[in-house]
Design a protein around this motif. Structure first.
Motif, mmCIF file in Angstrom:
data_model
loop_
_atom_site.group_PDB
_atom_site.id
_atom_site.type_symbol
_atom_site.label_atom_id
_atom_site.label_comp_id
_atom_site.label_asym_id
_atom_site.label_seq_id
_atom_site.Cartn_x
_atom_site.Cartn_y
_atom_site.Cartn_z
ATOM 1 N N VAL A 8 16.378 7.844 20.159
ATOM 2 C CA VAL A 8 16.702 8.606 18.946
ATOM 3 C C VAL A 8 15.878 8.091 17.784
ATOM 4 N N ARG A 9 15.806 6.768 17.658
ATOM 5 C CA ARG A 9 15.040 6.162 16.572
ATOM 6 C C ARG A 9 13.563 6.532 16.686
ATOM 7 N N SER A 10 13.041 6.521 17.907
ATOM 8 C CA SER A 10 11.641 6.875 18.106
ATOM 9 C C SER A 10 11.376 8.304 17.648
ATOM 10 N N ARG A 11 12.229 9.248 18.046
ATOM 11 C CA ARG A 11 12.051 10.647 17.632
ATOM 12 C C ARG A 11 12.154 10.777 16.115
ATOM 13 N N GLN A 12 13.065 10.031 15.514
ATOM 14 C CA GLN A 12 13.250 10.063 14.065
ATOM 15 C C GLN A 12 11.966 9.614 13.356
ATOM 16 N N LEU A 13 11.367 8.551 13.861
ATOM 17 C CA LEU A 13 10.177 8.005 13.214
ATOM 18 C C LEU A 13 8.948 8.869 13.467
ATOM 19 N N ILE A 14 8.862 9.476 14.629
ATOM 20 C CA ILE A 14 7.755 10.397 14.894
ATOM 21 C C ILE A 14 7.840 11.593 13.955
ATOM 22 N N ALA A 15 9.040 12.118 13.767
ATOM 23 C CA ALA A 15 9.225 13.241 12.845
ATOM 24 C C ALA A 15 8.843 12.838 11.422
ATOM 25 N N ALA A 16 9.232 11.642 11.026
ATOM 26 C CA ALA A 16 8.883 11.154 9.694
ATOM 27 C C ALA A 16 7.374 11.012 9.556
ATOM 28 N N ALA A 17 6.738 10.485 10.597
ATOM 29 C CA ALA A 17 5.286 10.320 10.565
ATOM 30 C C ALA A 17 4.590 11.671 10.447
ATOM 31 N N GLU A 24 0.167 13.929 3.372
ATOM 32 C CA GLU A 24 -0.755 12.996 2.736
ATOM 33 C C GLU A 24 -2.093 12.839 3.454
ATOM 34 N N GLY A 25 -2.135 13.158 4.745
ATOM 35 C CA GLY A 25 -3.353 12.944 5.501
ATOM 36 C C GLY A 25 -3.334 11.613 6.226
ATOM 37 N N VAL A 26 -4.120 11.513 7.287
ATOM 38 C CA VAL A 26 -4.120 10.315 8.124
ATOM 39 C C VAL A 26 -4.601 9.093 7.353
ATOM 40 N N ALA A 27 -5.669 9.252 6.586
ATOM 41 C CA ALA A 27 -6.251 8.103 5.891
ATOM 42 C C ALA A 27 -5.313 7.511 4.847
ATOM 43 N N ARG A 28 -4.428 8.334 4.290
ATOM 44 C CA ARG A 28 -3.560 7.868 3.206
ATOM 45 C C ARG A 28 -2.114 7.661 3.666
ATOM 46 N N THR A 29 -1.914 7.408 4.950
ATOM 47 C CA THR A 29 -0.558 7.216 5.463
ATOM 48 C C THR A 29 -0.399 5.824 6.068
ATOM 49 N N PRO A 30 0.068 4.853 5.266
ATOM 50 C CA PRO A 30 0.361 3.529 5.822
ATOM 51 C C PRO A 30 1.718 3.533 6.513
ATOM 52 N N LEU A 31 1.966 2.537 7.336
ATOM 53 C CA LEU A 31 3.249 2.430 8.023
ATOM 54 C C LEU A 31 4.409 2.375 7.033
ATOM 55 N N ARG A 32 4.190 1.753 5.898
ATOM 56 C CA ARG A 32 5.265 1.632 4.910
ATOM 57 C C ARG A 32 5.746 3.002 4.438
ATOM 58 N N ALA A 33 4.806 3.948 4.294
ATOM 59 C CA ALA A 33 5.178 5.298 3.858
ATOM 60 C C ALA A 33 6.001 6.006 4.918
ATOM 61 N N VAL A 34 5.664 5.794 6.187
ATOM 62 C CA VAL A 34 6.426 6.401 7.274
ATOM 63 C C VAL A 34 7.835 5.812 7.325
ATOM 64 N N ALA A 35 7.932 4.493 7.151
ATOM 65 C CA ALA A 35 9.248 3.848 7.150
ATOM 66 C C ALA A 35 10.118 4.404 6.031
ATOM 67 N N ALA A 36 9.521 4.589 4.861
ATOM 68 C CA ALA A 36 10.281 5.131 3.725
ATOM 69 C C ALA A 36 10.738 6.555 4.008
ATOM 70 N N THR A 44 11.815 -2.315 11.174
ATOM 71 C CA THR A 44 12.355 -1.455 12.230
ATOM 72 C C THR A 44 11.267 -0.561 12.795
ATOM 73 N N LEU A 45 10.445 0.015 11.912
ATOM 74 C CA LEU A 45 9.333 0.850 12.362
ATOM 75 C C LEU A 45 8.373 0.037 13.230
ATOM 76 N N GLN A 46 8.056 -1.171 12.792
ATOM 77 C CA GLN A 46 7.108 -2.004 13.534
ATOM 78 C C GLN A 46 7.695 -2.501 14.850
ATOM 79 N N TYR A 47 9.001 -2.553 14.960
ATOM 80 C CA TYR A 47 9.627 -2.914 16.228
ATOM 81 C C TYR A 47 9.470 -1.781 17.235
ATOM 82 N N VAL A 48 9.653 -0.540 16.761
ATOM 83 C CA VAL A 48 9.538 0.619 17.644
ATOM 84 C C VAL A 48 8.070 0.928 17.945
ATOM 85 N N PHE A 49 7.233 0.859 16.906
ATOM 86 C CA PHE A 49 5.798 1.111 17.045
ATOM 87 C C PHE A 49 5.056 -0.086 16.457
#
Length: 203
Positions: A8-17, A24-36, A44-49
């Motif tokens: 469930v968490r993985s699907r949630q984070l993929i949707a957020a990404a 924002e585009g690939v170049a301007r998307t850090p992991l922190r933005a996806v976590a937010a 948590t994001l870095q644990y899953v991905f």
């Protein structure tokens, strides 16, 4: 905080990404933005991905699976190969292809994979997967109707992907809906003529 199952968490984070990448585009998307966006701590994001590359791979895989879901929903396979081509492409365009931000993200991910050392095979897998999904759908429709294609279905599928992909790129550059719809119908006619469905075993 209640524990969330890993799937469930993985699907949630993929949707957020996908939301952030589309916006924002690939170049301007850090992991922190996806976590937010996913409303989880960065840890948590870095644990899953554990890496950005793994997250982007998961996003591409999710997009491939989404395309795979479009075709079974688009038309009854009993209508034959020509009908499957027509209704499948129309459904794909309506549901996914005309989403400009989504398609721009897809192209960015492809280029990112091609330019990132060790990720080149991901781009190849991406397009192989698109073609495999289309070929499988066409095979089901042809088999159900007792038909065969004048050209091998894997080749037909690659050409279908190439034609629609080219039209998508034009649309991304210049989103003219009326022109795109007209061009799509011409592409469909061309592909149906190329497939030239015939009764199985006929010459």
């Amino acid at each position: 905080m209640a524990r969330v199952e890993a799937a469930v968490r993985s699907r949630q984070l993929i949707a957020a990404a996908r939301d952030v990448l589309s916006r924002e585009g690939v170049a301007r998307t850090p992991l922190r933005a996806v976590a937010a966006e996913g409303e989880v701590p960065l840890g948590t994001l870095q644990y899953v991905f554990p890496s950005r590359e793994l997250l982007l791979r998961a996003v591409i895989e999710d997009m491939v699976n989404e395309i795979g879901d479009v075709f079974p929903d688009s038309a009854e396979i009993e209508g034959g190969l020509a009908n499957a081509i027509r209704e499948g492409i129309r459904a794909f365009w309506k549901r996914l292809a005309s989403n400009r931000k989504l398609q721009l993200m897809q192209y960015e991910l492809t280029v990112y994979a091609l330019r990132t050392e060790g990720q080149e095979d991901l781009a190849r897998w991406q397009y192989e997967s698109y073609a495999a999904v289309v070929a499988a759908w066409c095979a089901q429709a042809a088999e159900a109707a007792g038909e065969e294609s004048a050209v091998p279905l894997p080749q037909l599928a690659r050409i279908m992907v190439a034609c629609v992909d080219g039209l998508i790129l034009q649309y991304v550059c210049d989103p003219d809906d009326e022109r795109a719809d007209q061009d799509l119908e011409r592409i469909i006619d061309m592909l149906v003529n190329l497939a030239a469905p015939r009764p199985l075993g006929a010459r």
